[in-house]
Write a protein that holds these residues in place. Sequence first.
Motif, mmCIF file in Angstrom:
data_model
loop_
_atom_site.group_PDB
_atom_site.id
_atom_site.type_symbol
_atom_site.label_atom_id
_atom_site.label_comp_id
_atom_site.label_asym_id
_atom_site.label_seq_id
_atom_site.Cartn_x
_atom_site.Cartn_y
_atom_site.Cartn_z
ATOM 1 N N THR A 84 -27.560 -17.454 2.472
ATOM 2 C CA THR A 84 -27.960 -18.364 3.539
ATOM 3 C C THR A 84 -28.338 -17.527 4.761
ATOM 4 O O THR A 84 -27.683 -16.516 5.041
ATOM 5 C CB THR A 84 -26.810 -19.325 3.888
ATOM 6 N N PHE A 85 -29.382 -17.969 5.492
ATOM 7 C CA PHE A 85 -29.893 -17.183 6.607
ATOM 8 C C PHE A 85 -30.109 -18.078 7.824
ATOM 9 O O PHE A 85 -30.331 -19.281 7.709
ATOM 10 C CB PHE A 85 -31.224 -16.523 6.224
ATOM 11 N N LEU A 86 -30.091 -17.457 9.007
ATOM 12 C CA LEU A 86 -30.382 -18.138 10.256
ATOM 13 C C LEU A 86 -31.289 -17.245 11.091
ATOM 14 O O LEU A 86 -31.114 -16.019 11.127
ATOM 15 C CB LEU A 86 -29.091 -18.429 11.029
ATOM 16 N N ASN A 87 -32.237 -17.852 11.795
ATOM 17 C CA ASN A 87 -33.149 -17.092 12.642
ATOM 18 C C ASN A 87 -32.410 -16.472 13.822
ATOM 19 O O ASN A 87 -31.592 -17.133 14.476
ATOM 20 C CB ASN A 87 -34.267 -18.014 13.145
ATOM 21 N N LEU A 88 -32.718 -15.222 14.107
ATOM 22 C CA LEU A 88 -32.074 -14.502 15.215
ATOM 23 C C LEU A 88 -32.312 -15.174 16.564
ATOM 24 O O LEU A 88 -31.496 -15.052 17.476
ATOM 25 C CB LEU A 88 -32.595 -13.059 15.266
ATOM 26 N N ALA A 89 -33.435 -15.880 16.670
ATOM 27 C CA ALA A 89 -33.796 -16.514 17.946
ATOM 28 C C ALA A 89 -33.426 -17.987 17.994
ATOM 29 O O ALA A 89 -33.910 -18.707 18.880
ATOM 30 C CB ALA A 89 -35.299 -16.348 18.178
ATOM 31 N N ASP A 90 -32.570 -18.442 17.097
ATOM 32 C CA ASP A 90 -32.239 -19.867 17.054
ATOM 33 C C ASP A 90 -31.727 -20.349 18.411
ATOM 34 O O ASP A 90 -30.811 -19.754 19.001
ATOM 35 C CB ASP A 90 -31.172 -20.129 15.994
ATOM 36 N N GLU A 91 -32.315 -21.440 18.874
ATOM 37 C CA GLU A 91 -31.980 -21.952 20.208
ATOM 38 C C GLU A 91 -30.598 -22.597 20.254
ATOM 39 O O GLU A 91 -29.953 -22.602 21.310
ATOM 40 C CB GLU A 91 -33.035 -22.982 20.633
ATOM 41 N N THR A 92 -30.129 -23.143 19.123
ATOM 42 C CA THR A 92 -28.808 -23.778 19.109
ATOM 43 C C THR A 92 -27.699 -22.731 19.180
ATOM 44 O O THR A 92 -26.741 -22.871 19.949
ATOM 45 C CB THR A 92 -28.636 -24.630 17.841
ATOM 46 N N ALA A 93 -27.816 -21.683 18.388
ATOM 47 C CA ALA A 93 -26.837 -20.588 18.460
ATOM 48 C C ALA A 93 -26.912 -19.905 19.817
ATOM 49 O O ALA A 93 -25.889 -19.502 20.387
ATOM 50 C CB ALA A 93 -27.083 -19.595 17.333
ATOM 51 N N ALA A 94 -28.118 -19.742 20.343
ATOM 52 C CA ALA A 94 -28.345 -19.198 21.693
ATOM 53 C C ALA A 94 -27.590 -17.892 21.924
ATOM 54 O O ALA A 94 -26.844 -17.733 22.897
ATOM 55 C CB ALA A 94 -27.970 -20.237 22.745
ATOM 56 N N ILE A 95 -27.783 -16.951 21.019
ATOM 57 C CA ILE A 95 -27.110 -15.655 21.130
ATOM 58 C C ILE A 95 -27.729 -14.863 22.281
ATOM 59 O O ILE A 95 -28.953 -14.722 22.382
ATOM 60 C CB ILE A 95 -27.223 -14.876 19.811
ATOM 61 N N ALA A 96 -26.885 -14.354 23.174
ATOM 62 C CA ALA A 96 -27.348 -13.582 24.340
ATOM 63 C C ALA A 96 -27.521 -12.119 23.946
ATOM 64 O O ALA A 96 -26.665 -11.272 24.225
ATOM 65 C CB ALA A 96 -26.362 -13.735 25.486
ATOM 66 N N TRP A 97 -28.625 -11.811 23.290
ATOM 67 C CA TRP A 97 -28.877 -10.441 22.848
ATOM 68 C C TRP A 97 -29.009 -9.521 24.060
ATOM 69 O O TRP A 97 -29.738 -9.851 25.012
ATOM 70 C CB TRP A 97 -30.142 -10.377 22.003
ATOM 71 N N PRO A 98 -28.335 -8.369 24.075
ATOM 72 C CA PRO A 98 -28.431 -7.450 25.226
ATOM 73 C C PRO A 98 -29.863 -6.985 25.494
ATOM 74 O O PRO A 98 -30.263 -6.839 26.645
ATOM 75 C CB PRO A 98 -27.531 -6.285 24.812
ATOM 76 N N ILE A 99 -30.616 -6.759 24.431
ATOM 77 C CA ILE A 99 -32.017 -6.378 24.555
ATOM 78 C C ILE A 99 -32.835 -7.545 24.029
ATOM 79 O O ILE A 99 -32.644 -7.973 22.884
ATOM 80 C CB ILE A 99 -32.317 -5.102 23.749
ATOM 81 N N PRO A 100 -33.721 -8.124 24.808
ATOM 82 C CA PRO A 100 -34.486 -9.294 24.360
ATOM 83 C C PRO A 100 -35.182 -9.042 23.033
ATOM 84 O O PRO A 100 -35.687 -7.939 22.778
ATOM 85 C CB PRO A 100 -35.487 -9.508 25.502
ATOM 86 N N LEU A 101 -35.206 -10.061 22.189
ATOM 87 C CA LEU A 101 -35.736 -9.901 20.838
ATOM 88 C C LEU A 101 -37.212 -9.525 20.832
ATOM 89 O O LEU A 101 -37.674 -8.836 19.909
ATOM 90 C CB LEU A 101 -35.517 -11.193 20.044
#
Length: 473
Positions: A149-166
Motif C-alpha cells: 500500500t502506498f501514499l503520495n508524499l505530498a498528500d494534503e490530508t497527511a500534510a507532512i511538514a517536510w524540512p526541504i520542500p518536495l
Amino acid sequence: MTIEFGKQLTVTETPIPGLVVLELPVHGDARGWFKENWQREKMTAAGVDLPDFGPVQNNISFNDAVGTTRGIHAEPWDKYVSVATGRIFGAWVDLREGPTFGAVYTAELDPSRAIFVPRGVGNSYQTLEADTAYTYLVNDHWSPDATYTFLNLADETAAIAWPIPLEQVEISAKDKNHPRLADVVPMPPKRVLVTGANGQLGRALRAEFGDQPWIEYAGRDELDLTAPDLASARRWRDYGTIINAAAYTKVDVAETPEGRTAAWEANVTAVAALAGVAAAHGITLVHVSSDYVFDGAKDGAYAEDEPVSPLGVYGQTKAAGDALVSVAPRHYIIRTSWVIGEGNNFVRTMASLAERGIDPKVVDDQVGRLTFTDDIARGIRHLLETAAPYGVYNLTSAGTPASWFDIAREVFRATGHDDARVTGVSTEAYFGEATAPVSPRPRNSVLDLAKIGRTGWEASEMSAALSRYLDAR
C-alpha cells in the motif's frame, strides 16, 4: 553531525499503535563510536509494545545528497529502521484498516535513535545530511505476490511538514504517482485461519468471528493438516493467527487399533505440522485441549501448571499435542472439559430421552463443569484481542462442579420432566457390560479458572449457560 552519547535504552510509544521509538546507547571517543543497533533480549524487554519480530533480512540504502526523499510505502511485514551514518527526517502514516487510518508521526533519526514500524504503516524519509546510510531489518522476504500500500508524499490530508520542500528535491516518478489518502486501499489485517471449521467448535468460531475477507474457515477438504506439503500450502507470512479447532474426539474408538492411529494422526501429527508452521512464520497458534490430559485423581481443581497424566489413548494424544504447541513461541493452549455445542452431545441426548419417556442411568462419580462452544469462541477472541500473555489457559463454565448425573437431572427439570426418572450409577457399573473398548475417564475434571480470570475474562455460570442452551435448541 553530533551524536548524543550515553543515552539509556528506552522504548517510547507514538500515537500510531505499534510504532515505537527507541533511544539507543551510543558509546564513543576520539576513535569513533559503537552501538548495539538491534539487541533482541534488551530491546524486547525494554518496552511492552516492541515485539520479538524475527527479522530475516537486513537492507541498507546509501544516500549521497541532502534532500533525498523516498516513500510513502506500507509493506506486509514489520520493519526496524535505524541510521548508520548521517541523519534523516522520517514520516510514518498508518495505512492499516481501523480507527487510526491516516494518523501521522514524524521524527528525526540519527545513529542514536531508531524506530520500529509495524506491518501496514507507511514509511518515508528525507535525508538531512550527505552520505546518509539508512538501514532496516525486515521479518519477511520481498515477494511479488505480497500486498503493498502506498501514499503520495505530498498528500494534503497527511500534510507532512517536510524540512526541504518536495519541489526542491529528487523524487522518483513512481513515488510522485502514488495515490492521495482518499484513494488509498488500506492494508488489511493479517489473515486468521480456523481449522476444523465444520465441527461444533468450528461453527461457534464462525458465529463469533463472522465473515470477514481476512478470516479463512477450513475443513479437511479445504486444508489437509497431515499433507506433506502443508508448509507450502499457503503464503503463511500473510497469517497472524491459526485457531486449531480440528481434533479427533472419539474417546472410546481411540482405544481400538484403527482409532488409535486416527487419533495420533489428527491430535499429534497434524498438530506438530501446525506448530512448525507457526514457529517458522511468527504466527500465533491457538489450540484447544482437554481435561483428559489429567488422570482425575487430584483432590481439587486442576491448575494450568499441573503435571499431565493421561489415562487413555485420547488423553495421551491431547497431552502430546499440547507439548508440541508449547514449543511455538506464540501460543495459547485452551483446556476445556465436557464440551457442549451444536450437534450431538450429552445435553441434547438427555433432553431427547426425557421427551421420549426413556429413564436413563447416568454416571454419578465423575465430576466437572460443562463448557459451551460459544464460550470457548468468546474466550479465544478475548485472549487474542487483549494480547494476554501466551501460555495455557483453563476455560470452562464457572459455578459449583457437578456430576453427569446432576447435569442430567437438571436437564430433565429444565425441560419440564421429573428428575427422579434419572438414576445414578458408578462408572464401573455403567460400562460393566460394554462389549467394545472403553477409554478410562478422569473422575475429577474440574479446572481452575483463576488464570484466565486475571485477564478480565468472566466465565458463564454453568446452570445459567445450560438454561440458555436448552432454550435455544
